[in-house]
Design an enzyme around this catalytic site. Structure first.
Site, PDB file in Angstrom:
ATOM      1  N   ARG A  62      -2.651   2.817   7.979  1.00  0.00           N
ATOM      2  CA  ARG A  62      -2.352   4.075   7.279  1.00  0.00           C
ATOM      3  C   ARG A  62      -3.622   4.891   7.051  1.00  0.00           C
ATOM      4  O   ARG A  62      -3.617   6.123   7.155  1.00  0.00           O
ATOM      5  CB  ARG A  62      -1.660   3.753   5.947  1.00  0.00           C
ATOM      6  CG  ARG A  62      -1.173   4.982   5.214  1.00  0.00           C
ATOM      7  CD  ARG A  62      -0.133   4.626   4.174  1.00  0.00           C
ATOM      8  NE  ARG A  62       0.356   5.807   3.480  1.00  0.00           N
ATOM      9  CZ  ARG A  62       0.147   6.039   2.181  1.00  0.00           C
ATOM     10  NH1 ARG A  62      -0.519   5.169   1.438  1.00  0.00           N
ATOM     11  NH2 ARG A  62       0.611   7.136   1.625  1.00  0.00           N
ATOM     12  N   SER A  94     -13.510  11.567   7.371  1.00  0.00           N
ATOM     13  CA  SER A  94     -13.530  12.390   6.147  1.00  0.00           C
ATOM     14  C   SER A  94     -12.785  11.669   5.021  1.00  0.00           C
ATOM     15  O   SER A  94     -13.046  11.905   3.843  1.00  0.00           O
ATOM     16  CB  SER A  94     -12.912  13.768   6.404  1.00  0.00           C
ATOM     17  OG  SER A  94     -11.651  13.644   7.024  1.00  0.00           O
ATOM     18  N   ASP A 104     -12.459  11.762  11.757  1.00  0.00           N
ATOM     19  CA  ASP A 104     -13.892  11.987  11.539  1.00  0.00           C
ATOM     20  C   ASP A 104     -14.406  11.256  10.299  1.00  0.00           C
ATOM     21  O   ASP A 104     -15.472  11.596   9.774  1.00  0.00           O
ATOM     22  CB  ASP A 104     -14.163  13.497  11.385  1.00  0.00           C
ATOM     23  CG  ASP A 104     -13.564  14.052  10.106  1.00  0.00           C
ATOM     24  OD1 ASP A 104     -12.667  13.386   9.517  1.00  0.00           O
ATOM     25  OD2 ASP A 104     -13.985  15.142   9.666  1.00  0.00           O
ATOM     26  N   HIS A 146       5.799   1.837  10.133  1.00  0.00           N
ATOM     27  CA  HIS A 146       6.475   1.453   8.884  1.00  0.00           C
ATOM     28  C   HIS A 146       7.206   0.123   9.019  1.00  0.00           C
ATOM     29  O   HIS A 146       7.986  -0.244   8.154  1.00  0.00           O
ATOM     30  CB  HIS A 146       7.423   2.571   8.424  1.00  0.00           C
ATOM     31  CG  HIS A 146       6.696   3.774   7.895  1.00  0.00           C
ATOM     32  ND1 HIS A 146       7.316   4.919   7.469  1.00  0.00           N
ATOM     33  CD2 HIS A 146       5.366   3.997   7.717  1.00  0.00           C
ATOM     34  CE1 HIS A 146       6.412   5.794   7.072  1.00  0.00           C
ATOM     35  NE2 HIS A 146       5.216   5.267   7.211  1.00  0.00           N
ATOM     36  N   THR A 147       6.947  -0.580  10.090  1.00  0.00           N
ATOM     37  CA  THR A 147       7.414  -1.964  10.207  1.00  0.00           C
ATOM     38  C   THR A 147       6.557  -2.885   9.340  1.00  0.00           C
ATOM     39  O   THR A 147       6.920  -4.036   9.089  1.00  0.00           O
ATOM     40  CB  THR A 147       7.367  -2.449  11.683  1.00  0.00           C
ATOM     41  OG1 THR A 147       7.768  -3.809  11.737  1.00  0.00           O
ATOM     42  CG2 THR A 147       5.971  -2.344  12.286  1.00  0.00           C
ATOM     43  N   ASN A 162      -3.169   9.947  -0.869  1.00  0.00           N
ATOM     44  CA  ASN A 162      -4.189   8.929  -0.610  1.00  0.00           C
ATOM     45  C   ASN A 162      -4.411   7.983  -1.787  1.00  0.00           C
ATOM     46  O   ASN A 162      -5.228   7.066  -1.707  1.00  0.00           O
ATOM     47  CB  ASN A 162      -5.513   9.591  -0.204  1.00  0.00           C
ATOM     48  CG  ASN A 162      -5.423  10.195   1.182  1.00  0.00           C
ATOM     49  OD1 ASN A 162      -4.648   9.721   2.013  1.00  0.00           O
ATOM     50  ND2 ASN A 162      -6.189  11.253   1.441  1.00  0.00           N
ATOM     51  N   ASP A 216       6.346  -5.371  14.515  1.00  0.00           N
ATOM     52  CA  ASP A 216       7.379  -5.549  15.549  1.00  0.00           C
ATOM     53  C   ASP A 216       8.259  -4.297  15.584  1.00  0.00           C
ATOM     54  O   ASP A 216       7.991  -3.333  14.876  1.00  0.00           O
ATOM     55  CB  ASP A 216       8.213  -6.808  15.249  1.00  0.00           C
ATOM     56  CG  ASP A 216       8.760  -6.800  13.826  1.00  0.00           C
ATOM     57  OD1 ASP A 216       9.070  -5.708  13.309  1.00  0.00           O
ATOM     58  OD2 ASP A 216       8.862  -7.871  13.204  1.00  0.00           O
ATOM     59  N   HIS A 222      -4.137   8.786   8.071  1.00  0.00           N
ATOM     60  CA  HIS A 222      -4.526   9.816   7.096  1.00  0.00           C
ATOM     61  C   HIS A 222      -5.883  10.423   7.441  1.00  0.00           C
ATOM     62  O   HIS A 222      -6.150  11.571   7.117  1.00  0.00           O
ATOM     63  CB  HIS A 222      -4.529   9.230   5.685  1.00  0.00           C
ATOM     64  CG  HIS A 222      -3.149   9.039   5.132  1.00  0.00           C
ATOM     65  ND1 HIS A 222      -2.867   8.973   3.792  1.00  0.00           N
ATOM     66  CD2 HIS A 222      -1.951   8.898   5.753  1.00  0.00           C
ATOM     67  CE1 HIS A 222      -1.563   8.799   3.613  1.00  0.00           C
ATOM     68  NE2 HIS A 222      -0.992   8.745   4.789  1.00  0.00           N
ATOM     69  N   ASP A 223      -6.757   9.644   8.089  1.00  0.00           N
ATOM     70  CA  ASP A 223      -8.033  10.226   8.514  1.00  0.00           C
ATOM     71  C   ASP A 223      -7.781  11.255   9.625  1.00  0.00           C
ATOM     72  O   ASP A 223      -8.247  12.397   9.543  1.00  0.00           O
ATOM     73  CB  ASP A 223      -8.986   9.133   9.002  1.00  0.00           C
ATOM     74  CG  ASP A 223     -10.367   9.694   9.312  1.00  0.00           C
ATOM     75  OD1 ASP A 223     -10.799  10.629   8.595  1.00  0.00           O
ATOM     76  OD2 ASP A 223     -11.025   9.235  10.261  1.00  0.00           O
ATOM     77  N   GLY A 228      -9.118  15.883  11.767  1.00  0.00           N
ATOM     78  CA  GLY A 228      -9.301  14.967  12.888  1.00  0.00           C
ATOM     79  C   GLY A 228      -9.879  13.630  12.451  1.00  0.00           C
ATOM     80  O   GLY A 228     -10.188  13.425  11.268  1.00  0.00           O
ATOM     81  N   ASP A 249       9.985  -2.895   5.496  1.00  0.00           N
ATOM     82  CA  ASP A 249      10.811  -3.656   6.434  1.00  0.00           C
ATOM     83  C   ASP A 249      11.079  -5.011   5.786  1.00  0.00           C
ATOM     84  O   ASP A 249      10.392  -5.996   6.059  1.00  0.00           O
ATOM     85  CB  ASP A 249      10.053  -3.814   7.765  1.00  0.00           C
ATOM     86  CG  ASP A 249      10.845  -4.590   8.803  1.00  0.00           C
ATOM     87  OD1 ASP A 249      12.002  -4.978   8.526  1.00  0.00           O
ATOM     88  OD2 ASP A 249      10.305  -4.812   9.902  1.00  0.00           O
TER      89      ASP A 249
END
Ligand code: HEM
Length: 327
Positions: free
Chosen positions: A63, A77, A75, A194-195, A95, A254, A67-68, A73, A246
């Site tokens: 994740r 950040s 980077d 999201h598995t 975040n 999976d 989110h980066d 991009g 899940d």
């Protein structure tokens, strides 16, 4: 006749040059092979050590990478700390539940010891995401091209806008992915992340208790699953309880996410929305049938995500400490 052939050729070359200068072509396999031969191994050793004791970390790094890449991009950040004058991405609402920053610090310290100021924090996130998910299989699940450079700007206000919301509809999600050059297929395939991992009740409890403002339940949510979720998230105001996304295999990477989705057991509105569009529902159907299809598709989509607006060559810097820009 001749000029009608030449014109498209010239246009094609101009577009290719343009892409190159934006850094799209700047990433490559084993970028640090000569400059820091052990870099990738150091990252893997530290990540595997931590994931062995804490399997939930794989979800955190995967994740973190997403989110980066979606804000300015890929980077790094996301790793910059807030300062007296600036609330960094870490301070943005989506975040708040990220974790694993200390492990990135440990990796950075070890890599700096081996080869000072060579390996970017942005590449460390990309490698940590791959290695943490791959620990379960004891072999790399996808290739990571490297050569990213670190950015120097990190703003919570941008993260609040650019990171997709779990309450979004399909059109908004598709637009946000398109803005990172990611297709509807990429959206569906990457949502398969999201598995693994968990979700906080307040990010979906409107689907249980107040879907249209009349104390109702989301009709697109499986009623048996909704009843189960209500035993975990007992009120709209619960902001602390978490549930596995899940259930039963939330640390196993999976294709089970798509099995759940097909049974209307996607946790967030953003998950359920993937069934509302013909094209994306088609992709779900392909992925539900075979784990092999999912792994292959994920390899390609995460590679594309890892190219989002990257800084390469002389752009950006290699931070000495991932939490602060170089002085
Ligand atoms: C399609 C748009 C997406 C939305 C709206 C979304 C939203 C969310 C939300 C709300 C959570 C729960 C966070 C919490 O309660 O702490 C979550 C968890 C997670 N997301 Fe996504 N996500 C999306 C796509 C992605 C993508 C593309 C990836 C990676 C490739 C990803 C990886 C994860 C992981 C691994 C978790 C579990 C984190 C943990 O266990 O702490 N998500 N996501």
């Amino acid at each position: 006749m001749r000029s009608s052939f030449l014109l498209p050729l010239l246009l094609f070359s101009a577009i290719s040059l343009c892409n190159f200068s934006k850094g799209q072509a700047g990433l490559q396999m084993h970028f640090y092979k000569k400059s820091c031969p052990n870099a990738e191994q150091i990252v893997q050793n530290i990540v595997w050590k931590h994931v062995a004791g804490n399997p939930e970390l794989a979800a955190k790094f995967l994740r973190m990478f997403f989110h980066d890449c979606f804000v300015r991009g890929c980077d790094a950040s996301i790793l910059l700390d807030s300062t007296a004058n600036n609330t960094a991405e870490k301070g943005a609402v989506p975040n708040g539940s990220l974790a694993g920053f200390e492990v990135i610090d440990e990796i950075k310290t070890a890599v700096e010891e081996a080869c000072p100021e060579i390996v970017s924090c942005a590449d460390m996130i990309a490698l940590a995401a791959r290695d943490s998910v791959s620990f379960q299989f004891k072999k790399p699940l996808w290739e990571v091209q490297t050569g990213r450079r670190d950015g120097s700007i990190s703003r919570a206000s941008e993260a609040n806008v650019d990171i997709p919301s779990p309450f979004s509809n399909f059109t908004t999600l598709a637009k946000q992915f398109a803005s990172k050059s990611l297709s509807v297929k990429d959206l569906v395939v990457l949502s398969g992340a999201h598995t693994i991992g968990i979700g906080h009740c307040n990010l979906f409890s409107n689907r249980l208790y107040n879907f249209t403002g009349k104390g109702d339940q989301d009709p697109s949510l499986n009623p048996t699953y909704a009843a189960f979720l209500k035993t975990k998230c007992t009120s709209l105001s619960d902001t602390t309880t978490t549930v596995p996304m899940d259930p039963g295999s939330s640390t196993s990477f999976d294709n089970h996410y798509y099995v759940n989705l097909r049974e209307n057991k996607g946790l967030f509105t953003s998950d359920a929305q993937l069934l509302t569009n013909g094209r994306s529902a088609n992709v779900v159907d392909k992925l539900v049938g075979s784990g092999g299809n999912f792994f292959n598709a994920f390899k390609n989509s995460i590679k594309r995500m890892g190219h989002a607006d990257v800084l390469t060559g002389g752009a950006g810097e290699v931070r000495k400490n991932c939490r602060v820009v170089n002085s």
